[in-house]
Scaffold this active site. Structure first.
Site, PDB file in Angstrom:
ATOM      1  N   ARG A 144       0.834  -1.200   0.000  1.00 25.15           N
ATOM      2  CA  ARG A 144       0.000   0.000   0.000  1.00 25.15           C
ATOM      3  C   ARG A 144       0.873   1.256   0.000  1.00 25.15           C
ATOM      4  O   ARG A 144       2.009   1.226   0.473  1.00 25.15           O
ATOM      5  CB  ARG A 144      -0.912   0.007   1.228  1.00 25.15           C
ATOM      6  CG  ARG A 144      -1.851  -1.189   1.324  1.00 25.15           C
ATOM      7  CD  ARG A 144      -2.647  -1.156   2.622  1.00 25.15           C
ATOM      8  NE  ARG A 144      -3.590  -2.262   2.739  1.00 25.15           N
ATOM      9  CZ  ARG A 144      -3.316  -3.442   3.312  1.00 25.15           C
ATOM     10  NH1 ARG A 144      -2.106  -3.649   3.836  1.00 25.15           N
ATOM     11  NH2 ARG A 144      -4.231  -4.389   3.380  1.00 25.15           N
ATOM     12  N   LYS A 169      -2.208  -2.590   7.622  1.00 25.42           N
ATOM     13  CA  LYS A 169      -3.539  -2.360   8.179  1.00 25.42           C
ATOM     14  C   LYS A 169      -3.714  -3.161   9.457  1.00 25.42           C
ATOM     15  O   LYS A 169      -3.262  -4.294   9.557  1.00 25.42           O
ATOM     16  CB  LYS A 169      -4.604  -2.772   7.154  1.00 25.42           C
ATOM     17  CG  LYS A 169      -5.171  -1.612   6.358  1.00 25.42           C
ATOM     18  CD  LYS A 169      -6.385  -2.049   5.571  1.00 25.42           C
ATOM     19  CE  LYS A 169      -7.011  -0.866   4.853  1.00 25.42           C
ATOM     20  NZ  LYS A 169      -8.204  -1.254   4.072  1.00 25.42           N
ATOM     21  N   HIS A 244      -3.143   3.809  -6.116  1.00 31.13           N
ATOM     22  CA  HIS A 244      -3.498   2.552  -5.451  1.00 31.13           C
ATOM     23  C   HIS A 244      -3.668   1.417  -6.461  1.00 31.13           C
ATOM     24  O   HIS A 244      -3.522   0.244  -6.108  1.00 31.13           O
ATOM     25  CB  HIS A 244      -4.782   2.729  -4.649  1.00 31.13           C
ATOM     26  CG  HIS A 244      -5.180   1.522  -3.857  1.00 31.13           C
ATOM     27  ND1 HIS A 244      -4.496   1.119  -2.725  1.00 31.13           N
ATOM     28  CD2 HIS A 244      -6.171   0.609  -4.035  1.00 31.13           C
ATOM     29  CE1 HIS A 244      -5.055   0.023  -2.240  1.00 31.13           C
ATOM     30  NE2 HIS A 244      -6.072  -0.303  -3.017  1.00 31.13           N
ATOM     31  N   ARG A 247      -1.264  -1.489  -6.977  1.00 28.28           N
ATOM     32  CA  ARG A 247      -1.459  -2.678  -6.122  1.00 28.28           C
ATOM     33  C   ARG A 247      -2.380  -3.677  -6.813  1.00 28.28           C
ATOM     34  O   ARG A 247      -2.113  -4.877  -6.829  1.00 28.28           O
ATOM     35  CB  ARG A 247      -2.020  -2.224  -4.780  1.00 28.28           C
ATOM     36  CG  ARG A 247      -2.260  -3.294  -3.742  1.00 28.28           C
ATOM     37  CD  ARG A 247      -2.533  -2.589  -2.413  1.00 28.28           C
ATOM     38  NE  ARG A 247      -3.203  -3.424  -1.439  1.00 28.28           N
ATOM     39  CZ  ARG A 247      -2.591  -4.262  -0.604  1.00 28.28           C
ATOM     40  NH1 ARG A 247      -1.276  -4.394  -0.659  1.00 28.28           N
ATOM     41  NH2 ARG A 247      -3.274  -4.955   0.299  1.00 28.28           N
ATOM     42  N   HIS A 278      -3.932  -8.840   3.317  1.00 23.64           N
ATOM     43  CA  HIS A 278      -5.387  -8.814   3.445  1.00 23.64           C
ATOM     44  C   HIS A 278      -5.830  -9.647   4.641  1.00 23.64           C
ATOM     45  O   HIS A 278      -5.332 -10.763   4.849  1.00 23.64           O
ATOM     46  CB  HIS A 278      -6.044  -9.363   2.179  1.00 23.64           C
ATOM     47  CG  HIS A 278      -6.044  -8.381   1.043  1.00 23.64           C
ATOM     48  ND1 HIS A 278      -6.048  -8.759  -0.277  1.00 23.64           N
ATOM     49  CD2 HIS A 278      -6.033  -7.021   1.039  1.00 23.64           C
ATOM     50  CE1 HIS A 278      -6.053  -7.685  -1.047  1.00 23.64           C
ATOM     51  NE2 HIS A 278      -6.035  -6.621  -0.267  1.00 23.64           N
ATOM     52  N   TYR A 287      -9.823  -7.640  -5.826  1.00 24.60           N
ATOM     53  CA  TYR A 287      -8.721  -7.117  -6.625  1.00 24.60           C
ATOM     54  C   TYR A 287      -8.656  -7.807  -7.985  1.00 24.60           C
ATOM     55  O   TYR A 287      -8.255  -7.213  -8.977  1.00 24.60           O
ATOM     56  CB  TYR A 287      -7.399  -7.356  -5.890  1.00 24.60           C
ATOM     57  CG  TYR A 287      -7.012  -6.267  -4.924  1.00 24.60           C
ATOM     58  CD1 TYR A 287      -7.951  -5.678  -4.081  1.00 24.60           C
ATOM     59  CD2 TYR A 287      -5.717  -5.811  -4.850  1.00 24.60           C
ATOM     60  CE1 TYR A 287      -7.599  -4.684  -3.198  1.00 24.60           C
ATOM     61  CE2 TYR A 287      -5.344  -4.812  -3.964  1.00 24.60           C
ATOM     62  CZ  TYR A 287      -6.298  -4.253  -3.139  1.00 24.60           C
ATOM     63  OH  TYR A 287      -5.953  -3.266  -2.263  1.00 24.60           O
TER      64      TYR A 287
END
Length: 310
Positions: A144, A169, A244, A247, A278, A287
């Site tokens: 990211r 994250k 983004h 990615r 993730h 994705y």
């Protein structure tokens, strides 16, 4: 008048962050909400006050943004309500949020080359090298943007060829193996950085022309300029080149590579989900589902599998 509320906000944010949430945007929004309450002379949260603030600017704005603002208040109000029932909690769905996701802009190898070439238009040698390195790193690792900005020099082991993402994250850490060409590029950047960057003492891997860590908003602004310079244009109203999407492009390329090599797609998907950081595999499926080429390959493999069954 809102002193107790501000103390409560400090405690609320500390509790949520201890659970792994970052909350940079909610913290800013909730501070603005408390300013709103203070201006109105209110010392407790009410549904009416939350709605009034969430739906600003009056007569304009996006309904999804309004719903997001109200959800930030709802979380804080729920926390305060457990301590003092006088605080009202806005009901979920009070401002409905329409699900909307932009269509990923899948970059080709030529697109990425054009973006890197466009960095030559930037003002200083250090800035040119920083953005070329950032774009290349995002393209070949799929990390990211925020994770790349947060990297420190100590997070990259050029001898072992390893990169540690410490600020993923929900506070998750993961280790990624780097290709030899990526290691060489990072080594060249660090040498140039040491020679050109002002001695600010920052541990950041990627630095600005001032020798400080890159800022998220400035990176996005510069990337939009590079997109224009590279001649990349939207493919549709909801499919515009975003940083983004590097990615997304990495994820799709990884799966196409696996299929071309005859590897098991499910195994690669599991590894890819872990690599991308993730929490839920469904995020990785999203994705991939936007790539017609990948869906076609997956469909062909499914047909071949069904045809081989007795």
């Amino acid at each position: 008048m809102t002193g107790l509320l501000r103390d409560g906000l400090v405690d609320y944010l500390a509790l949520r962050r201890a659970l792994g949430y970052r909350l940079d945007r909610p913290e800013k929004l909730l501070g603005q909400f408390l300013d709103h309450l203070e201006h109105a002379g209110q010392s407790r949260i009410t549904v009416a006050a939350a709605l009034d603030w969430a739906q600003r600017p009056a007569g304009g704005g996006d309904s999804n943004w309004w719903a997001y603002r109200l959800s930030a208040v709802r979380g804080f109000a729920t926390y305060l309500h457990t301590l003092d029932p006088e605080h009202e909690v806005p009901a979920a769905g009070l401002l409905p949020q329409r699900p909307h996701r932009a269509s990923p802009y899948l970059y080709s190898a030529a697109d990425i080359t054009a973006l890197v070439a466009a960095t030559s238009s930037l003002r200083t040698p250090l800035r040119r090298a920083t953005f070329a390195t950032l774009i290349g790193l995002l393209a070949v690792t799929g990390i990211r943007v925020g994770e790349a900005i947060a990297l420190d020099r100590g997070d990259v082991d050029l001898t072992a060829g390893r990169l540690v993402v410490c600020h993923g994250k929900f506070g998750k850490t993961r280790e990624l193996a780097l290709h030899p060409t990526t290691i060489d590029a990072l080594r060249r950047y660090q040498r140039l950085r040491d020679r050109l960057a002002p001695p600010t003492g920052t541990p950041a891997l990627l630095v600005s022309a001032a020798g400080t860590r890159l800022l998220y908003c400035n990176v996005h602004h510069a990337f939009h300029r590079l997109v224009n310079r590279a001649g990349l244009t939207p493919r549709a109203g909801s499919c515009r080149p975003r940083i983004h999407d590097l990615r997304h492009s990495f994820a799709v390329a990884a799966m196409l590579e696996a299929y071309a090599a005859g590897q098991d797609g499910q195994t690669r998907l599991t590894l890819l989900s872990t690599w991308l950081g993730h929490v839920h595999p469904a995020s990785t499926y999203w994705y991939l589902s936007a790539s017609p080429e990948l869906m076609a390959v997956a469909g062909q493999r499914l047909e071949a599998h069904l045809a081989s069954r007795p």
